[in-house]
Write a protein that holds these residues in place. Structure first.
Motif, PDB file in Angstrom:
ATOM      1  N   GLN A  44      34.681  75.127  16.659  1.00  0.00           N
ATOM      2  CA  GLN A  44      33.749  74.937  17.765  1.00  0.00           C
ATOM      3  C   GLN A  44      34.492  74.287  18.927  1.00  0.00           C
ATOM      4  OE1 GLN A  44      30.360  75.785  17.822  1.00  0.00           O
ATOM      5  NE2 GLN A  44      30.746  76.782  15.853  1.00  0.00           N
ATOM      6  N   GLY A  45      34.385  74.864  20.114  1.00  0.00           N
ATOM      7  CA  GLY A  45      34.973  74.260  21.298  1.00  0.00           C
ATOM      8  C   GLY A  45      34.139  73.090  21.785  1.00  0.00           C
ATOM      9  N   PRO A  46      34.631  72.348  22.766  1.00  0.00           N
ATOM     10  CA  PRO A  46      33.879  71.207  23.307  1.00  0.00           C
ATOM     11  C   PRO A  46      32.514  71.642  23.834  1.00  0.00           C
ATOM     12  CG  PRO A  46      36.147  71.203  24.103  1.00  0.00           C
ATOM     13  CD  PRO A  46      35.931  72.511  23.413  1.00  0.00           C
ATOM     14  N   LEU A  47      31.496  70.818  23.595  1.00  0.00           N
ATOM     15  CA  LEU A  47      30.141  71.136  24.045  1.00  0.00           C
ATOM     16  C   LEU A  47      29.947  70.882  25.531  1.00  0.00           C
ATOM     17  CD1 LEU A  47      28.035  69.599  21.140  1.00  0.00           C
ATOM     18  CD2 LEU A  47      28.600  71.992  21.499  1.00  0.00           C
ATOM     19  N   GLY A  48      30.503  69.804  26.005  1.00  0.00           N
ATOM     20  CA  GLY A  48      30.306  69.411  27.400  1.00  0.00           C
ATOM     21  C   GLY A  48      31.227  68.259  27.731  1.00  0.00           C
ATOM     22  N   ASP A  49      30.787  67.383  28.633  1.00  0.00           N
ATOM     23  CA  ASP A  49      31.585  66.211  28.979  1.00  0.00           C
ATOM     24  C   ASP A  49      30.676  64.994  29.027  1.00  0.00           C
ATOM     25  OD1 ASP A  49      30.216  66.294  31.450  1.00  0.00           O
ATOM     26  OD2 ASP A  49      31.781  67.554  32.331  1.00  0.00           O
ATOM     27  N   GLU A  50      31.221  63.871  29.506  1.00  0.00           N
ATOM     28  CA  GLU A  50      30.453  62.626  29.499  1.00  0.00           C
ATOM     29  C   GLU A  50      29.230  62.670  30.409  1.00  0.00           C
ATOM     30  OE1 GLU A  50      33.801  62.441  32.460  1.00  0.00           O
ATOM     31  OE2 GLU A  50      33.597  62.944  30.329  1.00  0.00           O
ATOM     32  N   ASN A  51      29.164  63.648  31.297  1.00  0.00           N
ATOM     33  CA  ASN A  51      28.010  63.770  32.187  1.00  0.00           C
ATOM     34  C   ASN A  51      26.928  64.702  31.641  1.00  0.00           C
ATOM     35  OD1 ASN A  51      29.201  62.111  34.229  1.00  0.00           O
ATOM     36  ND2 ASN A  51      30.502  63.845  34.802  1.00  0.00           N
ATOM     37  N   THR A  52      27.183  65.295  30.491  1.00  0.00           N
ATOM     38  CA  THR A  52      26.228  66.233  29.920  1.00  0.00           C
ATOM     39  C   THR A  52      25.092  65.479  29.237  1.00  0.00           C
ATOM     40  OG1 THR A  52      27.978  67.866  29.537  1.00  0.00           O
ATOM     41  CG2 THR A  52      25.930  68.151  28.311  1.00  0.00           C
ATOM     42  N   GLY A  53      23.875  65.833  29.555  1.00  0.00           N
ATOM     43  CA  GLY A  53      22.714  65.234  28.907  1.00  0.00           C
ATOM     44  C   GLY A  53      22.371  65.998  27.640  1.00  0.00           C
ATOM     45  N   ILE A  54      22.573  65.370  26.480  1.00  0.00           N
ATOM     46  CA  ILE A  54      22.363  66.090  25.235  1.00  0.00           C
ATOM     47  C   ILE A  54      20.890  66.447  25.039  1.00  0.00           C
ATOM     48  CG2 ILE A  54      24.393  65.097  24.143  1.00  0.00           C
ATOM     49  CD1 ILE A  54      22.591  63.199  22.613  1.00  0.00           C
ATOM     50  N   ASP A  55      19.988  65.582  25.506  1.00  0.00           N
ATOM     51  CA  ASP A  55      18.561  65.892  25.372  1.00  0.00           C
ATOM     52  C   ASP A  55      18.174  67.039  26.295  1.00  0.00           C
ATOM     53  OD1 ASP A  55      17.639  63.866  23.451  1.00  0.00           O
ATOM     54  OD2 ASP A  55      18.289  62.446  24.974  1.00  0.00           O
ATOM     55  N   ALA A  56      18.699  67.019  27.513  1.00  0.00           N
ATOM     56  CA  ALA A  56      18.410  68.107  28.453  1.00  0.00           C
ATOM     57  C   ALA A  56      18.937  69.437  27.931  1.00  0.00           C
ATOM     58  CB  ALA A  56      19.018  67.796  29.817  1.00  0.00           C
ATOM     59  N   ALA A  57      20.066  69.382  27.228  1.00  0.00           N
ATOM     60  CA  ALA A  57      20.641  70.607  26.669  1.00  0.00           C
ATOM     61  C   ALA A  57      19.884  71.078  25.429  1.00  0.00           C
ATOM     62  CB  ALA A  57      22.108  70.382  26.323  1.00  0.00           C
ATOM     63  N   GLY A  58      19.067  70.223  24.856  1.00  0.00           N
ATOM     64  CA  GLY A  58      18.282  70.611  23.687  1.00  0.00           C
ATOM     65  C   GLY A  58      19.013  70.522  22.370  1.00  0.00           C
ATOM     66  N   TRP A  59      20.194  69.911  22.361  1.00  0.00           N
ATOM     67  CA  TRP A  59      20.980  69.873  21.131  1.00  0.00           C
ATOM     68  C   TRP A  59      20.364  69.032  20.017  1.00  0.00           C
ATOM     69  CZ3 TRP A  59      25.715  69.006  24.665  1.00  0.00           C
ATOM     70  CH2 TRP A  59      26.133  70.242  25.177  1.00  0.00           C
ATOM     71  N   PRO A  60      19.740  67.875  20.291  1.00  0.00           N
ATOM     72  CA  PRO A  60      19.099  67.141  19.186  1.00  0.00           C
ATOM     73  C   PRO A  60      18.040  67.967  18.471  1.00  0.00           C
ATOM     74  CG  PRO A  60      19.400  65.690  21.060  1.00  0.00           C
ATOM     75  CD  PRO A  60      19.737  67.074  21.535  1.00  0.00           C
ATOM     76  N   ALA A  61      17.290  68.768  19.221  1.00  0.00           N
ATOM     77  CA  ALA A  61      16.290  69.627  18.589  1.00  0.00           C
ATOM     78  C   ALA A  61      16.952  70.691  17.724  1.00  0.00           C
ATOM     79  CB  ALA A  61      15.420  70.285  19.659  1.00  0.00           C
ATOM     80  N   VAL A  62      18.067  71.234  18.195  1.00  0.00           N
ATOM     81  CA  VAL A  62      18.811  72.223  17.415  1.00  0.00           C
ATOM     82  C   VAL A  62      19.330  71.584  16.128  1.00  0.00           C
ATOM     83  CG1 VAL A  62      20.880  73.670  17.371  1.00  0.00           C
ATOM     84  CG2 VAL A  62      19.434  73.623  19.413  1.00  0.00           C
ATOM     85  N   ALA A  63      19.848  70.364  16.252  1.00  0.00           N
ATOM     86  CA  ALA A  63      20.349  69.656  15.068  1.00  0.00           C
ATOM     87  C   ALA A  63      19.246  69.475  14.035  1.00  0.00           C
ATOM     88  CB  ALA A  63      20.934  68.306  15.471  1.00  0.00           C
ATOM     89  N   ALA A  64      18.056  69.077  14.485  1.00  0.00           N
ATOM     90  CA  ALA A  64      16.941  68.858  13.565  1.00  0.00           C
ATOM     91  C   ALA A  64      16.496  70.150  12.889  1.00  0.00           C
ATOM     92  CB  ALA A  64      15.776  68.213  14.305  1.00  0.00           C
ATOM     93  N   LEU A  65      16.587  71.270  13.598  1.00  0.00           N
ATOM     94  CA  LEU A  65      16.122  72.541  13.057  1.00  0.00           C
ATOM     95  C   LEU A  65      17.107  73.188  12.085  1.00  0.00           C
ATOM     96  CD1 LEU A  65      14.507  74.344  16.133  1.00  0.00           C
ATOM     97  CD2 LEU A  65      13.345  73.652  14.035  1.00  0.00           C
ATOM     98  N   TYR A  66      18.399  72.989  12.320  1.00  0.00           N
ATOM     99  CA  TYR A  66      19.395  73.761  11.584  1.00  0.00           C
ATOM    100  C   TYR A  66      20.263  72.953  10.635  1.00  0.00           C
ATOM    101  CZ  TYR A  66      18.265  77.740  14.535  1.00  0.00           C
ATOM    102  OH  TYR A  66      17.609  78.775  15.170  1.00  0.00           O
ATOM    103  N   LEU A  67      20.591  71.713  10.964  1.00  0.00           N
ATOM    104  CA  LEU A  67      21.489  70.951  10.105  1.00  0.00           C
ATOM    105  C   LEU A  67      20.777  70.490   8.844  1.00  0.00           C
ATOM    106  CD1 LEU A  67      23.435  68.682  12.647  1.00  0.00           C
ATOM    107  CD2 LEU A  67      24.164  70.871  11.652  1.00  0.00           C
ATOM    108  N   GLU A  68      21.544  70.375   7.767  1.00  0.00           N
ATOM    109  CA  GLU A  68      21.014  69.772   6.547  1.00  0.00           C
ATOM    110  C   GLU A  68      20.661  68.312   6.833  1.00  0.00           C
ATOM    111  OE1 GLU A  68      20.477  71.199   3.435  1.00  0.00           O
ATOM    112  OE2 GLU A  68      20.845  73.097   4.476  1.00  0.00           O
ATOM    113  N   PRO A  69      19.693  67.738   6.107  1.00  0.00           N
ATOM    114  CA  PRO A  69      19.252  66.371   6.407  1.00  0.00           C
ATOM    115  C   PRO A  69      20.376  65.338   6.448  1.00  0.00           C
ATOM    116  CG  PRO A  69      17.726  67.413   4.897  1.00  0.00           C
ATOM    117  CD  PRO A  69      18.868  68.370   5.052  1.00  0.00           C
ATOM    118  N   ASP A  70      21.331  65.421   5.521  1.00  0.00           N
ATOM    119  CA  ASP A  70      22.419  64.440   5.518  1.00  0.00           C
ATOM    120  C   ASP A  70      23.324  64.620   6.732  1.00  0.00           C
ATOM    121  OD1 ASP A  70      23.315  66.887   4.554  1.00  0.00           O
ATOM    122  OD2 ASP A  70      24.782  65.988   3.204  1.00  0.00           O
TER     123      ASP A  70
END
Length: 209
Positions: free
Chosen positions: A114-140
């Motif tokens: 996986q290449g870099p997602l963004g930089d220090e100015n990237t808003g992870i919530d605005a990008a929707g990544w926490p929601a993606v993590a909750a939907l796809y990653l295993e609980p641990d």
């Protein structure tokens, strides 16, 4: 493909002791085309050449006798003189100007970069990544991101995503939301985080039953 050929520089990947002798793995870094664009099909051809050159001595043939067959929704297959070598399990992944591949004759293998997602100015919530993590990653895996901020969260998410994709490839499963996966789907899979200067890199291996 005329005019789209790329040059790839292969480099063996450092594997943990548990995988040494069981898995072959390389990173192939692409030289930028004159246009600055790296066409995916040309990248594939460069990786397939690297695979052939790496495995030909072991198989006792010329690199030109080896090829990779790719079918949608299936793991790539290694061919010799046009015939599938069913004992060889192969996995390939691409990110930006780098590709990685792994193969084994002892079980199943999956690799993902996986290449870099963004930089220090990237808003992870605005990008929707926490929601993606909750939907796809295993609980641990999702829990491992708890408390991380900004770039630490991005790096952690990329590594967990690479681990997930590698395990799914090893298990021969498509990417689905976590609740659609059967219990124990990744039982017996050994996952290793591999060093990479281009992003997150993970390899998964499971012995034959």
């Amino acid at each position: 493909m005329a005019g789209l050929a790329l040059t790839g520089t292969p480099q063996p990947l450092a594997l943990p002791p548990a995988l040494q002798g069981r898995v072959r793995a390389q990173a192939v870094r692409m030289a930028a085309a004159a246009s600055g664009v790296l066409p995916r099909e040309a990248m594939r051809e460069a990786v397939y050449r690297a695979i052939g050159e790496a495995l030909a001595p072991q198989l006792g043939c010329a690199p030109a006798q080896l090829a990779v067959q790719r079918r949608a929704g299936q793991a790539p297959q290694l061919l010799r003189n046009g015939q599938v070598l069913p004992a060889w399990q192969l996995s390939i992944s691409y990110a930006d100007a780098m590709a990685v591949w792994a193969c084994t004759q002892e079980g199943a293998v999956g690799i993902d970069v996986q290449g870099p997602l963004g930089d220090e100015n990237t808003g992870i919530d605005a990008a929707g990544w926490p929601a993606v993590a909750a939907l796809y990653l295993e609980p641990d895996a999702a829990a491992a991101l708890t408390g991380l901020q900004r770039m630490d969260w991005q790096r952690g998410f990329a590594q967990q995503w690479a681990r997930l994709e590698a395990q799914l490839k090893c298990a021969g499963m498509p990417l689905t939301e976590v609740h659609h996966r059967p219990p124990g789907w990744n039982a017996g899979i050994l996952v290793a985080d591999l060093p990479s200067d281009s992003g997150a890199l993970a390899l998964a291996w499971r012995a034959s039953v």
